[in-house]
Design a protein around this motif. Structure first.
Motif, PDB file in Angstrom:
ATOM      1  N   GLU A 149       4.088 -18.353  20.762  1.00 39.96           N
ATOM      2  CA  GLU A 149       3.742 -17.089  20.114  1.00 39.96           C
ATOM      3  C   GLU A 149       3.486 -15.995  21.155  1.00 39.96           C
ATOM      4  OE1 GLU A 149      -0.131 -16.222  17.691  1.00 39.96           O
ATOM      5  OE2 GLU A 149       0.975 -17.829  16.723  1.00 39.96           O
ATOM      6  N   GLN A 150       2.850 -16.404  22.272  1.00 39.05           N
ATOM      7  CA  GLN A 150       2.517 -15.466  23.341  1.00 39.05           C
ATOM      8  C   GLN A 150       3.700 -15.251  24.290  1.00 39.05           C
ATOM      9  OE1 GLN A 150      -0.379 -13.845  23.749  1.00 39.05           O
ATOM     10  NE2 GLN A 150      -1.458 -14.784  22.043  1.00 39.05           N
ATOM     11  N   GLY A 151       4.811 -15.961  24.066  1.00 43.98           N
ATOM     12  CA  GLY A 151       5.980 -15.809  24.923  1.00 43.98           C
ATOM     13  C   GLY A 151       5.792 -16.402  26.302  1.00 43.98           C
ATOM     14  N   ARG A 152       5.011 -17.481  26.394  1.00 46.08           N
ATOM     15  CA  ARG A 152       4.670 -18.034  27.702  1.00 46.08           C
ATOM     16  C   ARG A 152       5.394 -19.343  28.016  1.00 46.08           C
ATOM     17  NH1 ARG A 152       3.160 -13.566  29.978  1.00 46.08           N
ATOM     18  NH2 ARG A 152       1.480 -12.526  28.832  1.00 46.08           N
ATOM     19  N   LEU A 153       6.283 -19.797  27.168  1.00 47.10           N
ATOM     20  CA  LEU A 153       7.014 -21.037  27.430  1.00 47.10           C
ATOM     21  C   LEU A 153       8.481 -20.741  27.754  1.00 47.10           C
ATOM     22  CD1 LEU A 153       5.703 -23.511  24.696  1.00 47.10           C
ATOM     23  CD2 LEU A 153       4.798 -23.071  26.988  1.00 47.10           C
ATOM     24  N   PHE A 154       9.069 -21.577  28.572  1.00 46.74           N
ATOM     25  CA  PHE A 154      10.506 -21.476  28.823  1.00 46.74           C
ATOM     26  C   PHE A 154      11.051 -22.872  29.113  1.00 46.74           C
ATOM     27  CE2 PHE A 154       8.652 -21.201  33.028  1.00 46.74           C
ATOM     28  CZ  PHE A 154       9.547 -21.847  33.868  1.00 46.74           C
ATOM     29  N   GLU A 155      12.352 -23.028  28.906  1.00 49.40           N
ATOM     30  CA  GLU A 155      13.013 -24.312  29.117  1.00 49.40           C
ATOM     31  C   GLU A 155      13.787 -24.266  30.435  1.00 49.40           C
ATOM     32  OE1 GLU A 155      12.405 -26.606  26.773  1.00 49.40           O
ATOM     33  OE2 GLU A 155      11.341 -25.092  25.583  1.00 49.40           O
ATOM     34  N   SER A 156      13.687 -25.326  31.212  1.00 50.62           N
ATOM     35  CA  SER A 156      14.434 -25.418  32.466  1.00 50.62           C
ATOM     36  C   SER A 156      14.543 -26.874  32.868  1.00 50.62           C
ATOM     37  CB  SER A 156      13.729 -24.608  33.569  1.00 50.62           C
ATOM     38  OG  SER A 156      14.414 -24.734  34.805  1.00 50.62           O
ATOM     39  N   GLU A 157      15.727 -27.278  33.315  1.00 48.21           N
ATOM     40  CA  GLU A 157      15.959 -28.638  33.784  1.00 48.21           C
ATOM     41  C   GLU A 157      15.590 -29.670  32.720  1.00 48.21           C
ATOM     42  OE1 GLU A 157      13.728 -28.947  37.376  1.00 48.21           O
ATOM     43  OE2 GLU A 157      14.853 -27.367  38.399  1.00 48.21           O
ATOM     44  N   GLY A 158      15.761 -29.308  31.464  1.00 55.88           N
ATOM     45  CA  GLY A 158      15.476 -30.207  30.360  1.00 55.88           C
ATOM     46  C   GLY A 158      14.008 -30.314  29.990  1.00 55.88           C
ATOM     47  N   ALA A 159      13.142 -29.596  30.738  1.00 58.76           N
ATOM     48  CA  ALA A 159      11.693 -29.668  30.497  1.00 58.76           C
ATOM     49  C   ALA A 159      11.191 -28.346  29.908  1.00 58.76           C
ATOM     50  CB  ALA A 159      10.962 -29.975  31.794  1.00 58.76           C
ATOM     51  N   THR A 160       9.989 -28.411  29.328  1.00 56.54           N
ATOM     52  CA  THR A 160       9.330 -27.207  28.809  1.00 56.54           C
ATOM     53  C   THR A 160       8.221 -26.805  29.776  1.00 56.54           C
ATOM     54  OG1 THR A 160       9.806 -27.869  26.525  1.00 56.54           O
ATOM     55  CG2 THR A 160       8.073 -26.203  26.859  1.00 56.54           C
ATOM     56  N   TRP A 161       8.260 -25.555  30.210  1.00 50.76           N
ATOM     57  CA  TRP A 161       7.328 -25.057  31.222  1.00 50.76           C
ATOM     58  C   TRP A 161       6.454 -23.935  30.642  1.00 50.76           C
ATOM     59  CZ3 TRP A 161       8.118 -26.329  36.691  1.00 50.76           C
ATOM     60  CH2 TRP A 161       9.202 -27.178  36.914  1.00 50.76           C
ATOM     61  N   MET A 162       5.284 -23.749  31.282  1.00 51.61           N
ATOM     62  CA  MET A 162       4.424 -22.618  30.952  1.00 51.61           C
ATOM     63  C   MET A 162       4.434 -21.650  32.129  1.00 51.61           C
ATOM     64  SD  MET A 162       0.553 -22.515  29.423  1.00 51.61           S
ATOM     65  CE  MET A 162      -0.172 -23.614  30.627  1.00 51.61           C
ATOM     66  N   ARG A 163       4.549 -20.352  31.823  1.00 52.01           N
ATOM     67  CA  ARG A 163       4.667 -19.339  32.875  1.00 52.01           C
ATOM     68  C   ARG A 163       3.285 -18.989  33.451  1.00 52.01           C
ATOM     69  NH1 ARG A 163       9.811 -17.162  32.502  1.00 52.01           N
ATOM     70  NH2 ARG A 163      10.818 -17.354  30.453  1.00 52.01           N
ATOM     71  N   THR A 164       2.672 -19.919  34.131  1.00 51.64           N
ATOM     72  CA  THR A 164       1.349 -19.656  34.707  1.00 51.64           C
ATOM     73  C   THR A 164       1.429 -18.747  35.925  1.00 51.64           C
ATOM     74  OG1 THR A 164       1.509 -21.746  35.925  1.00 51.64           O
ATOM     75  CG2 THR A 164       0.291 -21.779  33.848  1.00 51.64           C
ATOM     76  N   THR A 165       2.599 -18.637  36.550  1.00 54.91           N
ATOM     77  CA  THR A 165       2.723 -17.735  37.700  1.00 54.91           C
ATOM     78  C   THR A 165       2.565 -16.274  37.291  1.00 54.91           C
ATOM     79  OG1 THR A 165       5.142 -17.795  37.435  1.00 54.91           O
ATOM     80  CG2 THR A 165       4.171 -19.263  39.087  1.00 54.91           C
ATOM     81  N   ASP A 166       2.722 -15.977  36.002  1.00 59.69           N
ATOM     82  CA  ASP A 166       2.483 -14.610  35.527  1.00 59.69           C
ATOM     83  C   ASP A 166       1.034 -14.203  35.752  1.00 59.69           C
ATOM     84  OD1 ASP A 166       5.084 -14.544  34.716  1.00 59.69           O
ATOM     85  OD2 ASP A 166       4.667 -14.572  32.549  1.00 59.69           O
ATOM     86  N   PHE A 167       0.160 -15.205  35.929  1.00 57.29           N
ATOM     87  CA  PHE A 167      -1.268 -14.916  36.046  1.00 57.29           C
ATOM     88  C   PHE A 167      -1.872 -15.535  37.314  1.00 57.29           C
ATOM     89  CE2 PHE A 167      -0.156 -14.741  31.564  1.00 57.29           C
ATOM     90  CZ  PHE A 167      -0.591 -13.460  31.243  1.00 57.29           C
ATOM     91  N   GLY A 168      -1.053 -15.542  38.378  1.00 58.47           N
ATOM     92  CA  GLY A 168      -1.608 -15.888  39.682  1.00 58.47           C
ATOM     93  C   GLY A 168      -1.543 -17.339  40.080  1.00 58.47           C
TER      94      GLY A 168
END
Length: 553
Positions: free
Chosen positions: A273-292
């Motif tokens: 919902e917050q747009g913080r997940l993405f798919e890569s290399e077959g896995a689901t990731w959270m964009r924690t680098t957006d926040f340091g």
């Protein structure tokens, strides 16, 4: 007169000057004024720099502003005098009667003295996260004491605090635990990567004694049966030992429950919902680098297996869904890397680190006995457990000593020093002060003297040492509030030690009870009220640390 009452008096004096047109301020008069105890006793009972803060705003020299305020204050009830010092400091002396009223205030408030009104804020504290695969160890023990004390002072400061124990009851380590128990039950060595401590054999024997047929089950069923039985026994030991250690948990939260309910799915949905997940290399990731964070975090591996961080995220979302305004995590020194990722995780779900989530890191503790460090290693089976520490040191000295130092400071503690029954042992010193206060009250009752507020004349507490003790009692609510705000319960311990010292100095020069055929006087009664008020504050302070307040020693 308490610091808060003195603050009110200063606010009233400022308001009077403004209303009379003698002072013009661009802003409203502040609702509160900070007052402090001066470092030099001769400077008065309290001091404030409010004239320096407001003088220039009023278009006046701060010292001239302070002189106006001093004259206004001196006319106030309960103020014996106010003097200007330096560029505009105001030193204030409180009338003996007004200062003595602090003792009445303490006794009328009773156990609630030092407690603040409810803030309406709901706080969740997770301060032990342990595997139910072995005993609680020294690292857990520090947080058991400090975390519990933080919860107590925050509750005293008005927060609604829920204490949670997070049970790491999911994952490969649980199967290794079951396999280790099963091996011991059959008289075999545990697997190479299993649990080797002597406690494993003890648990296995208890499981077989309770269910002799368990060893006849098929191997797969048997492993699960041993795993679950061992889990229940080990968790029961955690619960009973922590209760004995005066550490209370409102919630024992199972990691399994996150996966057995829809909590993980809710967490993932929130992140999408917050747009913080993405798919890569077959896995689901959270964009924690957006926040340091130093790297993005995998939540769902390509093989469909959820990571530990997925559980952590789901658990946080679950807490927020349960209505907690702030979630506090107390982690060990080896979890320093978690600070960034947990803060980033909170930001990913739309929260503000430092507001909705706080992460505190505690440092390591070494326990020395006869010049040698007590070692701990769960895998090698040489763990120093909470149970052993309680038996070796005792609940009160162990808790008090762990709490009286800042949690972010490494500690090296000595068993002999913690258990020494002398005044150079801080916990003994404070507890002895409470016992001595209790003894005075008992002896007074034998003479027909009680802390009778109806006959209490506060103006009789005129001695300097009585004033010192009254001012110490007046500081207690502010100490508790500050300890809660900074998450530093060691401030309460240090306050108790200082107050115990102040009491002993008072008692050395101010005789509380009549001697021989001497008739009781109003001065004796006033001093006994001060003794009773001091006992109340010491008892409340010890309770905030989860330490007993003995009446006899």
């Amino acid at each position: 007169m308490t610091p808060d009452q003195l603050s009110d008096a200063i606010v009233a004096a400022l308001t009077s000057l403004v209303d009379a047109g003698r002072v013009t301020l661009p802003d409203p008069v502040p609702a509160q004024v900070r007052v402090e105890r001066p470092k030099v006793k001769e400077h008065g009972d309290y001091a404030t720099n409010i004239a320096m803060q407001l003088g220039k705003k009023a278009g006046m020299n701060p010292r001239a502003f302070a002189e106006l305020l001093a004259a206004e204050l001196t006319a106030s009830d309960g103020i014996a005098g106010a003097e200007v010092a330096g560029p505009g400091f105001l030193n204030i002396r409180v009338a003996a009667g007004a200062q003595g009223e602090i003792a009445r205030h303490v006794l009328e408030a009773g156990e609630s003295y030092g407690y603040a009104p409810a803030t309406g804020r709901k706080v969740d504290m997770e301060f032990i996260s342990a595997n139910p695969t072995g005993p609680l160890h020294l690292g857990h023990t520090r947080w058991a004491a400090v975390g519990d004390a933080i919860g107590r002072v925050m509750a005293a400061a008005g927060d609604e605090v829920t204490r949670e124990f997070y049970i790491n009851d999911r994952g490969n380590q649980m199967d290794k635990f079951g396999a280790s128990l099963m091996a011991r039950a059959h008289g075999q060595e545990p697997p190479e990567d299993g649990y080797l401590g002597a406690y494993v054999a003890d648990l296995a024997a208890r499981i077989v004694a309770a269910d002799p047929g368990i060893t006849s089950l098929p191997e797969d069923e048997q492993l699960v049966a041993f795993r679950e039985a061992g889990y229940a026994l080990q968790l029961g030991e955690h619960q009973s030992e922590l209760a004995e250690f005066n550490t209370h948990f409102d919630v024992w939260f199972s990691e399994r429950s996150l996966h057995e309910s829809d909590a993980v799915e809710r967490g993932m949905a929130k992140l999408r919902e917050q747009g913080r997940l993405f798919e890569s290399e077959g896995a689901t990731w959270m964009r924690t680098t957006d926040f340091g964070d130093d790297k993005d975090r995998v939540l769902l591996r390509g093989n469909g297996e959820l990571t530990y961080f997925a559980s952590d995220t789901a658990y946080y979302v679950d807490k927020r869904d349960r209505g907690f305004d702030t979630c506090i995590y107390l982690l060990g020194a080896d979890h320093h890397g978690y600070v960034g990722r947990l803060n980033a995780m909170a930001a990913c779900v739309g929260d503000t680190p430092g507001e909705q989530i706080e992460v505190l890191i505690g440092q390591l503790v070494k326990i020395m006995q006869e010049g040698k460090e007590l070692k701990l290693s769960k895998r090698a089976g040489t763990i120093v457990s909470l149970r052993e520490l309680i038996d070796l040191i005792g609940v009160d000295p162990l808790r008090y000593t762990l709490i009286r130092y800042p949690a972010d400071s490494p500690l090296t503690l000595d068993v002999a020093e913690m258990t020494r029954k002398s005044n150079d042992n801080p916990v003994y010193y404070v507890q002895y002060a409470h016992a001595r206060l209790s003894s005075i009250i008992r002896n007074g009752a034998d003479l027909g003297l009680t802390a009778d507020l109806d006959r209490f004349d506060p103006s009789l507490l005129v001695e300097d040492r009585a004033g010192d003790l009254l001012r110490a009692l007046a500081e207690f609510p502010r100490v508790v509030a500050r300890a809660a705000e900074l998450r530093e319960p060691h401030r309460v311990a240090r306050y108790l030690e200082d107050t115990a010292s102040t009491f002993h100095k008072f008692y050395d020069v101010c005789r509380v009870l009549p001697q021989g055929d001497e008739e009781p006087t109003d001065t004796h009664r006033a001093r006994l009220v001060l003794v009773a008020a001091t006992r109340q504050v010491v008892a409340t302070g010890l309770d905030l640390l989860g330490v007993s307040a003995p009446e006899r020693m």
